[in-house]
Design a protein around this motif. Sequence first.
Motif, PDB file in Angstrom:
ATOM      1  N   ASP A 196       3.903  -3.448  10.112  1.00 59.56           N
ATOM      2  CA  ASP A 196       2.501  -2.737  10.498  1.00 59.56           C
ATOM      3  C   ASP A 196       1.713  -3.867   9.295  1.00 59.56           C
ATOM      4  O   ASP A 196       0.923  -4.226  10.122  1.00 59.56           O
ATOM      5  N   PHE A 224       9.736   0.531   3.233  1.00 60.48           N
ATOM      6  CA  PHE A 224       9.245   1.545   4.055  1.00 60.48           C
ATOM      7  C   PHE A 224       8.749   2.852   4.077  1.00 60.48           C
ATOM      8  O   PHE A 224       9.293   3.802   3.358  1.00 60.48           O
ATOM      9  N   ASP A 225       7.267   2.919   3.598  1.00 63.16           N
ATOM     10  CA  ASP A 225       6.632   4.110   2.991  1.00 63.16           C
ATOM     11  C   ASP A 225       6.751   4.197   1.785  1.00 63.16           C
ATOM     12  O   ASP A 225       7.265   5.140   1.373  1.00 63.16           O
ATOM     13  N   GLY A 226       6.551   2.793   0.903  1.00 62.90           N
ATOM     14  CA  GLY A 226       6.244   2.245  -0.192  1.00 62.90           C
ATOM     15  C   GLY A 226       7.916   2.125  -1.143  1.00 62.90           C
ATOM     16  O   GLY A 226       7.768   2.176  -2.214  1.00 62.90           O
ATOM     17  N   ARG A 269       9.853   2.322  -8.417  1.00 63.35           N
ATOM     18  CA  ARG A 269      10.470   2.125  -6.759  1.00 63.35           C
ATOM     19  C   ARG A 269      11.905   1.768  -6.025  1.00 63.35           C
ATOM     20  O   ARG A 269      12.202   1.768  -5.380  1.00 63.35           O
ATOM     21  N   GLU A 307       6.450  -2.219   5.608  1.00 59.33           N
ATOM     22  CA  GLU A 307       4.812  -3.159   5.593  1.00 59.33           C
ATOM     23  C   GLU A 307       6.673  -4.739   4.501  1.00 59.33           C
ATOM     24  O   GLU A 307       7.339  -4.734   4.665  1.00 59.33           O
ATOM     25  N   LYS A 334       0.361  -1.381  -0.085  1.00 58.08           N
ATOM     26  CA  LYS A 334       0.147  -0.387  -0.203  1.00 58.08           C
ATOM     27  C   LYS A 334       0.903   1.398   0.356  1.00 58.08           C
ATOM     28  O   LYS A 334       0.363   2.223  -0.378  1.00 58.08           O
ATOM     29  N   GLY A 335       2.494   1.245   0.702  1.00 59.57           N
ATOM     30  CA  GLY A 335       3.106   2.823   0.702  1.00 59.57           C
ATOM     31  C   GLY A 335       3.218   3.032   1.632  1.00 59.57           C
ATOM     32  O   GLY A 335       3.769   4.411   1.794  1.00 59.57           O
ATOM     33  N   THR A 336       2.231   2.811   2.980  1.00 59.11           N
ATOM     34  CA  THR A 336       2.635   3.027   4.147  1.00 59.11           C
ATOM     35  C   THR A 336       2.842   2.622   5.246  1.00 59.11           C
ATOM     36  O   THR A 336       2.828   1.074   5.834  1.00 59.11           O
ATOM     37  N   GLY A 337       4.060   2.862   6.229  1.00 65.06           N
ATOM     38  CA  GLY A 337       4.587   2.127   7.339  1.00 65.06           C
ATOM     39  C   GLY A 337       5.467   1.184   6.418  1.00 65.06           C
ATOM     40  O   GLY A 337       6.010   1.208   5.311  1.00 65.06           O
TER      41      GLY A 337
END
Length: 260
Positions: free
Chosen positions: A206, A150-152, A245, A135, A130-133
């Motif tokens: 997360d 991390f944050d995408g 990315r 993952e 998702k690009g948040t936190g």
Amino acid sequence: MDGPRTLAIDVGGSGLKATVLSPDGEMLSERERRETPYPCTPTVLLDELTALAKTQPEYDRVSVGFPGAIRNGRVREVPAFSRRGPGKDPDPKLVALWTGFELEQALAERFAKPVRVANDADVQGCAVIKGTGMELVITLGTGVGCAVFFDGALLPHMELSHGRFGEGLSIEVACGDNERHEVGKEKWRERVMDALEAIEAMVLPDHLYIGGGNAKKLDPDTLGPNRTLVPNISGLLGGIALWDRTAAPRPDRVPAATSG
């Protein structure tokens, strides 16, 4: 259609898959699959991927997910292809052939197109996060892959599955496909759940995404919170996101323009 067409290749320990993706991620061709040959030397793999690419329509660039540690396009370690067959011990000659092999450069020369190569879990993660936190992506196939975002942003690849647990086996081996056949589905599921907890304890994600060909053999009702099963096709669909990315290829890995 604006934007480049991407030949997405997923190199697995049991199968080699490819499709061509439109700029918005739509599959423009049927997924083609070939069995992974063993022993799989660099030359054998290059020949197989060249033949696989010929089954696909025109493309402008290439993304490759590879079952091993890749740094700057170079093979750092490849557990699957260091063996003469799934479940066998590493072969010193194969280890020597693969260690340090300039895979991205070799593929760019074969295809005469810009190429990006990353660990297969990294590529799959590019398609599903998702690009948040923080993952975490775990892939279950011939072995066990992992990727952290991390944050995408894709973090440098780490072979977390090489950590040992349980009976002294590495997670890579204990939860791999060969052991699944050896110990049976229920025991293998128990091992996988233990392994997920062990890796989560190190990363503290997360959210956890579980993919790869064997992910469907888990019971989704027992996964627990903040864990999601993702389809194996993500290993191909991540081919476009990989370009978004990751950093641009080094100049020495971009082939000169060719005609025809």
